[in-house]
Motif scaffolding. Structure first.
Motif, mmCIF file in Angstrom:
data_model
loop_
_atom_site.group_PDB
_atom_site.id
_atom_site.type_symbol
_atom_site.label_atom_id
_atom_site.label_comp_id
_atom_site.label_asym_id
_atom_site.label_seq_id
_atom_site.Cartn_x
_atom_site.Cartn_y
_atom_site.Cartn_z
ATOM 1 N N TRP A 49 0.737 -1.328 -0.109
ATOM 2 C CA TRP A 49 -0.071 -0.026 -0.145
ATOM 3 C C TRP A 49 0.731 1.208 -0.110
ATOM 4 O O TRP A 49 1.130 1.873 0.967
ATOM 5 C CB TRP A 49 -1.102 -0.277 1.378
ATOM 6 C CG TRP A 49 -1.764 1.025 1.112
ATOM 7 C CD1 TRP A 49 -3.162 0.950 0.893
ATOM 8 C CD2 TRP A 49 -2.200 1.835 2.230
ATOM 9 N NE1 TRP A 49 -3.874 1.996 1.198
ATOM 10 C CE2 TRP A 49 -3.265 2.587 2.061
ATOM 11 C CE3 TRP A 49 -1.195 2.909 2.835
ATOM 12 C CZ2 TRP A 49 -3.719 4.134 2.261
ATOM 13 C CZ3 TRP A 49 -1.824 3.396 3.977
ATOM 14 C CH2 TRP A 49 -2.844 4.093 4.168
ATOM 15 N N GLU A 109 -5.269 2.901 8.488
ATOM 16 C CA GLU A 109 -5.743 1.775 7.979
ATOM 17 C C GLU A 109 -5.870 0.463 8.245
ATOM 18 O O GLU A 109 -6.783 0.281 8.087
ATOM 19 C CB GLU A 109 -4.917 1.887 6.593
ATOM 20 C CG GLU A 109 -4.932 1.495 4.818
ATOM 21 C CD GLU A 109 -6.334 1.520 4.713
ATOM 22 O OE1 GLU A 109 -6.749 0.456 3.771
ATOM 23 O OE2 GLU A 109 -7.170 3.086 4.728
ATOM 24 N N ARG A 112 -9.078 0.118 9.902
ATOM 25 C CA ARG A 112 -9.684 -0.117 8.978
ATOM 26 C C ARG A 112 -10.235 -1.058 8.337
ATOM 27 O O ARG A 112 -11.651 -1.615 7.835
ATOM 28 C CB ARG A 112 -9.490 1.473 7.649
ATOM 29 C CG ARG A 112 -11.211 1.339 7.100
ATOM 30 C CD ARG A 112 -10.801 2.208 5.976
ATOM 31 N NE ARG A 112 -9.970 1.536 4.902
ATOM 32 C CZ ARG A 112 -10.381 0.790 4.346
ATOM 33 N NH1 ARG A 112 -11.547 0.015 4.273
ATOM 34 N NH2 ARG A 112 -9.473 -0.136 3.045
#
Length: 158
Positions: A49, A109, A112
């Motif tokens: 990512w 993230e 999440r």
């Protein structure tokens, strides 16, 4: 640091600027060049990512996270980990909170995605990132990943 901090995806419009981002010379042995990170992200898009850190219109850093990786799949009980794969703040932009912002964004993230712990590895030595990570709350696990220290931090359960 301004309040205009954000992460952006790497695009054809910003990839060359990303590849030009340089850390301080004494830090180069601790973090791979952004171009190598982007090549690794391209080769493993399900895991990587990569994001650019901007302050307003200025590119100030690069961060790449990883998600759901087993460090030693041959080891029974090896668990999935998510965390920081790379972090680079431009040499003339260090000490302004950009690294902390990038780590916080990765942690958000990870939360999440349903994980509750963040992992990072770092090389030891003068000018290395260990103090930075320890100040943020990471703790050494006692493990090594190749020649790097493994650190982890529990995330708030929200």
């Amino acid at each position: 640091m301004t309040t205009q901090l954000r992460l952006e995806k790497v695009t054809p419009a910003n990839v060359l600027d990303a590849c030009r981002l340089k850390v301080a010379p004494e830090q180069e042995r601790f973090v791979a060049p952004v171009a190598r990170s982007l090549a690794e992200a391209y080769a493993d898009p399900e895991t990587a990512w990569p994001r650019l850190v901007y302050d307003g219109d200025r590119l100030v850093g690069f961060v790449m996270a990883f998600f759901d990786v087993r460090f030693d799949p041959a080891k029974p009980g090896d668990r999935l980990r998510s965390g920081l794969w790379r972090l680079a703040v431009a040499a003339d932009e260090q000490g302004k909170g950009y690294g902390r912002f990038a780590v916080d964004a990765v942690c958000e993230e990870i939360l999440r995605r349903g994980q509750k712990r963040v992992t990072v590895t770092w090389g030891e030595g003068e000018h290395g990132p260990e103090e930075f990570y320890l100040r943020l709350g990471f703790r050494r696990t006692g493990e090594m990943s190749e020649d790097e220290v493994v650190g982890e931090m529990d995330l708030p359960r929200g």
